[in-house]
Design an enzyme around this catalytic site. Structure first.
Site, PDB file in Angstrom:
ATOM      1  CG  HIS A 310       8.346  11.077 -61.569  1.00 30.22           C
ATOM      2  ND1 HIS A 310       8.116  10.226 -60.507  1.00 30.22           N
ATOM      3  CD2 HIS A 310       9.624  10.862 -61.958  1.00 30.22           C
ATOM      4  CE1 HIS A 310       9.219   9.543 -60.271  1.00 30.22           C
ATOM      5  NE2 HIS A 310      10.152   9.902 -61.127  1.00 30.22           N
ATOM      6  CG  ASP A 368      15.000  11.759 -67.139  1.00 33.25           C
ATOM      7  OD1 ASP A 368      16.171  11.606 -66.791  1.00 33.25           O
ATOM      8  OD2 ASP A 368      14.089  10.993 -66.821  1.00 33.25           O
TER       9      ASP A 368
HETATM   10  N1  CMC Z   1       2.748  13.985 -71.905  1.00 32.99           N
HETATM   11  C1  CMC Z   1       1.403  14.042 -72.071  1.00 32.99           C
HETATM   12  N2  CMC Z   1       0.522  13.443 -71.259  1.00 32.99           N
HETATM   13  C2  CMC Z   1       1.016  12.743 -70.218  1.00 32.99           C
HETATM   14  C3  CMC Z   1       2.390  12.648 -69.984  1.00 32.99           C
HETATM   15  C4  CMC Z   1       3.275  13.302 -70.851  1.00 32.99           C
HETATM   16  N3  CMC Z   1       4.588  13.234 -70.677  1.00 32.99           N
HETATM   17  N4  CMC Z   1       2.609  11.884 -68.883  1.00 32.99           N
HETATM   18  C5  CMC Z   1       1.390  11.516 -68.442  1.00 32.99           C
HETATM   19  N5  CMC Z   1       0.437  12.038 -69.245  1.00 32.99           N
HETATM   20  C6  CMC Z   1      -1.023  11.906 -69.067  1.00 32.99           C
HETATM   21  C7  CMC Z   1      -1.484  10.525 -69.489  1.00 32.99           C
HETATM   22  O1  CMC Z   1      -1.878  10.500 -70.859  1.00 32.99           O
HETATM   23  C8  CMC Z   1      -2.630  10.287 -68.553  1.00 32.99           C
HETATM   24  O2  CMC Z   1      -3.757  10.991 -69.040  1.00 32.99           O
HETATM   25  P1  CMC Z   1      -5.247  10.416 -68.797  1.00 32.99           P
HETATM   26  O3  CMC Z   1      -5.443  10.443 -67.309  1.00 32.99           O
HETATM   27  O4  CMC Z   1      -6.123  11.390 -69.529  1.00 32.99           O
HETATM   28  O5  CMC Z   1      -5.258   9.029 -69.366  1.00 32.99           O
HETATM   29  C9  CMC Z   1      -2.199  10.986 -67.260  1.00 32.99           C
HETATM   30  O6  CMC Z   1      -1.269  12.004 -67.661  1.00 32.99           O
HETATM   31  C10 CMC Z   1      -1.521  10.057 -66.242  1.00 32.99           C
HETATM   32  O7  CMC Z   1      -0.499   9.353 -66.933  1.00 32.99           O
HETATM   33  P2  CMC Z   1      -0.030   7.865 -66.584  1.00 32.99           P
HETATM   34  O8  CMC Z   1       0.600   7.254 -67.780  1.00 32.99           O
HETATM   35  O9  CMC Z   1      -1.161   7.136 -65.935  1.00 32.99           O
HETATM   36  O10 CMC Z   1       1.050   8.159 -65.488  1.00 32.99           O
HETATM   37  P3  CMC Z   1       2.154   7.147 -65.016  1.00 32.99           P
HETATM   38  O11 CMC Z   1       2.406   7.455 -63.609  1.00 32.99           O
HETATM   39  O12 CMC Z   1       1.813   5.743 -65.354  1.00 32.99           O
HETATM   40  O13 CMC Z   1       3.408   7.542 -65.946  1.00 32.99           O
HETATM   41  C11 CMC Z   1       5.412   8.449 -66.721  1.00 32.99           C
HETATM   42  C12 CMC Z   1       4.489   8.261 -65.521  1.00 32.99           C
HETATM   43  C13 CMC Z   1       6.729   9.078 -66.238  1.00 32.99           C
HETATM   44  C14 CMC Z   1       5.758   7.077 -67.346  1.00 32.99           C
HETATM   45  C15 CMC Z   1       4.711   9.381 -67.761  1.00 32.99           C
HETATM   46  O14 CMC Z   1       4.435  10.628 -67.176  1.00 32.99           O
HETATM   47  C16 CMC Z   1       5.520   9.533 -69.027  1.00 32.99           C
HETATM   48  O15 CMC Z   1       5.444   8.682 -69.923  1.00 32.99           O
HETATM   49  N6  CMC Z   1       6.363  10.622 -69.131  1.00 32.99           N
HETATM   50  C17 CMC Z   1       7.236  10.796 -70.242  1.00 32.99           C
HETATM   51  C18 CMC Z   1       8.463   9.944 -70.043  1.00 32.99           C
HETATM   52  C19 CMC Z   1       9.396  10.525 -68.991  1.00 32.99           C
HETATM   53  O16 CMC Z   1       9.705  11.701 -69.004  1.00 32.99           O
HETATM   54  N7  CMC Z   1       9.885   9.648 -68.109  1.00 32.99           N
HETATM   55  C20 CMC Z   1      10.855  10.021 -67.094  1.00 32.99           C
HETATM   56  C21 CMC Z   1      10.376   9.797 -65.716  1.00 32.99           C
HETATM   57  S1  CMC Z   1      11.525  10.514 -64.536  1.00 32.99           S
HETATM   58  C22 CMC Z   1      12.904   9.511 -64.587  1.00 32.99           C
HETATM   59  C23 CMC Z   1      12.761   8.225 -63.865  1.00 32.99           C
HETATM   60  O17 CMC Z   1      12.411   8.235 -62.668  1.00 32.99           O
HETATM   61  O18 CMC Z   1      13.062   7.194 -64.480  1.00 32.99           O
END
Ligand code: CMC
Length: 433
Positions: A310, A368
């Site tokens: 998240h 989710d």
């Molecule tokens: N699986 C594997 N690796 C992950 C995941 C995941 N689900 N989420 C983040 N990471 C890794 C990412 O690759 C990155 O690694 P590195 O630092 O080595 O590059 C690190 O964790 C930080 O990720 P980020 O993309 O910079 O984090 P963010 O805050 O931009 O993204 C997120 C948050 C929710 C978009 C992401 O965690 C994700 O894509 N999750 C899967 C989709 C999901 O479940 N979304 C629902 C969110 S809750 C409902 C809502 O509020 O809408």
């Protein structure tokens, strides 16, 4: 309630000049450095793609402490609202700032349950869509179209019209969502029943058929209500910011909520519960989990474990805790024990919570992950998951939209940019290019 206090000014040095920036304190949580006058004094913008360090507004609706895993609505912890309250009360709280007393609750409940029907002409919109249309596509279109039906509540400068539009949206969104579902599966629309609770009525509109008498299961209605509470608001997330940005131009409330629904559809936001279930189906069996965990860790593979991680929570999402419990209540009530998807989900959760990669990056199962499993067990197809999220989030969008309009410092939202394109060049006729 603790009063917000301004803190000592911050200093910024740039290009050999010093700038003093005001710092505003909130009632809890991080203070903000006010850069609103920075361009005027320095000729420079601030740069923050994804708004990871930027507060776009002042708000007194929802507070999140992502490090500690805390979510408060108007000060009340989400766990207490979900365990002890109901969705209608939560709606009132979000919109009005206080929990309702008995009279206020009755008046509000009456107003919401008496406006559940939609204009009969609205049905015609549904038949314009293909039967295989994604219900979120239908939601965007039909909610946007409400402004063509309810002209008497589109003047955003009139508080009464804003109140009517807000209540209409909360009251009618379950009907619109259930109609999207019924249309999608080829069944006749079921009219709302105003003697039922908000959640029970929604289940009735989704699952009743004219050919037989079906009672709504009270345990499932309670679970539905809880799912609505858990999704009701989440401060300045992508769809809420979209609603605020759309509303900042003076657009009507129905158009703004349609914009929020469109944004919510994305798989990184509200589409994640659908994506999580699709992923569980793709994994298929417990023995294939290691392969997918490996892919999730591989920097060269775009695959992510959907339903994990998240932007704000770097701890267990407090909503996920309640959702986890609700999920097991629903599965217990429905007697579901041997579901292969569930086996995959539970093993995935166990592995991810004990794997160094997920622990170090603080990637916990999010709401989710569990809501997808619960909704599937309740009989909803995956395509409806985001629709249910939109239904529940409507009150949050509406509350944030009202707060924005009532904020005297509100201006049209207009981010700036760091331009990295071509500098001035002269047009060249096509034959000379
Ligand atoms: N699986 C594997 N690796 C992950 C995941 C995941 N689900 N989420 C983040 N990471 C890794 C990412 O690759 C990155 O690694 P590195 O630092 O080595 O590059 C690190 O964790 C930080 O990720 P980020 O993309 O910079 O984090 P963010 O805050 O931009 O993204 C997120 C948050 C929710 C978009 C992401 O965690 C994700 O894509 N999750 C899967 C989709 C999901 O479940 N979304 C629902 C969110 S809750 C409902 C809502 O509020 O809408």
């Amino acid at each position: 309630m603790s009063e917000p206090k301004d803190a000592p000014a911050a200093k910024l040095e740039s290009g050999g000049n010093d700038y003093n920036l005001n710092v505003h304190g909130g009632s809890i949580g991080p203070s903000v450095i006010d850069v609103s006058g920075l361009y005027g004094s320095s000729g420079q913008f601030t740069y923050d793609p994804g708004f990871t360090s930027t507060a776009s507004c002042k708000s007194s609706i929802t507070y999140i402490d992502g490090e500690e895993g805390i979510l408060l609505h108007r000060g009340y912890p989400i766990e207490q609202l979900a365990e002890k309250g109901n969705f209608i009360e939560t709606c009132y709280l979000l919109m009005h700032g206080e929990l309702p007393n008995n009279d206020e609750l009755q008046e509000f409940e009456q107003a919401i349950t008496m406006h559940t029907m939609v204009h009969e002409q609205l049905q015609k919109f549904y038949s314009g869509f293909r039967r295989d249309a994604h219900p979120m596509a239908i939601m965007v279109g039909v909610v946007g179209a409400l402004s063509a039906f309810y002209h008497d509540s589109t003047d955003i400068n009139d508080p009464d019209q804003r109140k009517i539009a807000s209540r209409r949206l909360i009251a009618k969104i379950p009907t619109i969502a259930a109609m999207a579902y019924k249309y999608h599966i080829g069944q006749p629309f079921a009219y709302p029943q105003n003697n039922l609770s908000y959640a029970a009525n929604f289940l009735h509109m989704c699952f009743s058929v004219p050919s037989e008498q079906r009672e709504v299961n009270p345990i499932l209605a309670r679970a539905m209500d809880r799912i609505f509470i858990l999704h009701a608001d989440h401060e300045q997330n992508a769809s809420t910011s979209t609603v605020r940005l759309a509303g900042s131009s003076g657009a009507n409330p129905f158009a703004c909520i349609a914009a929020g629904i469109a944004c919510l559809w994305g798989p990184a936001h509200g589409g994640a519960n659908e994506a999580a279930l699709d992923m569980l189906a793709e994994i298929g069996s417990v023995d294939r989990i290691p392969e997918f965990i490996k892919r999730a860790k591989d920097k060269n593979d775009p695959f992510r474990l959907m339903g994990f991680g998240h932007r704000v929570y770097k701890n267990y999402d407090p909503r996920a805790r309640v959702m986890h419990k609700t999920c097991h209540e629903v599965l217990g009530e429905l007697g579901i024990k041997d579901d292969p998807l569930l086996d995959v989900a539970m093993e995935l959760e166990r592995i991810a919570l004990s794997d160094d990669y997920f622990i170090e990056k603080k990637l916990y199962p999010n709401i989710d992950f569990y809501s997808g499993i619960t909704l599937k067990a309740m009989g909803f197809p995956t395509t409806m998951f985001t629709v249910l999220f939109a239904l529940a989030r409507t009150v949050g969008w509406v509350s944030q939209w009202n707060e924005m309009i009532e904020d005297p410092s509100q201006r049209i939202g207009r981010p700036r940019q760091l331009y990295i394109g071509a500098t001035h060049r002269d047009y060249v006729p096509v034959e000379k290019r």
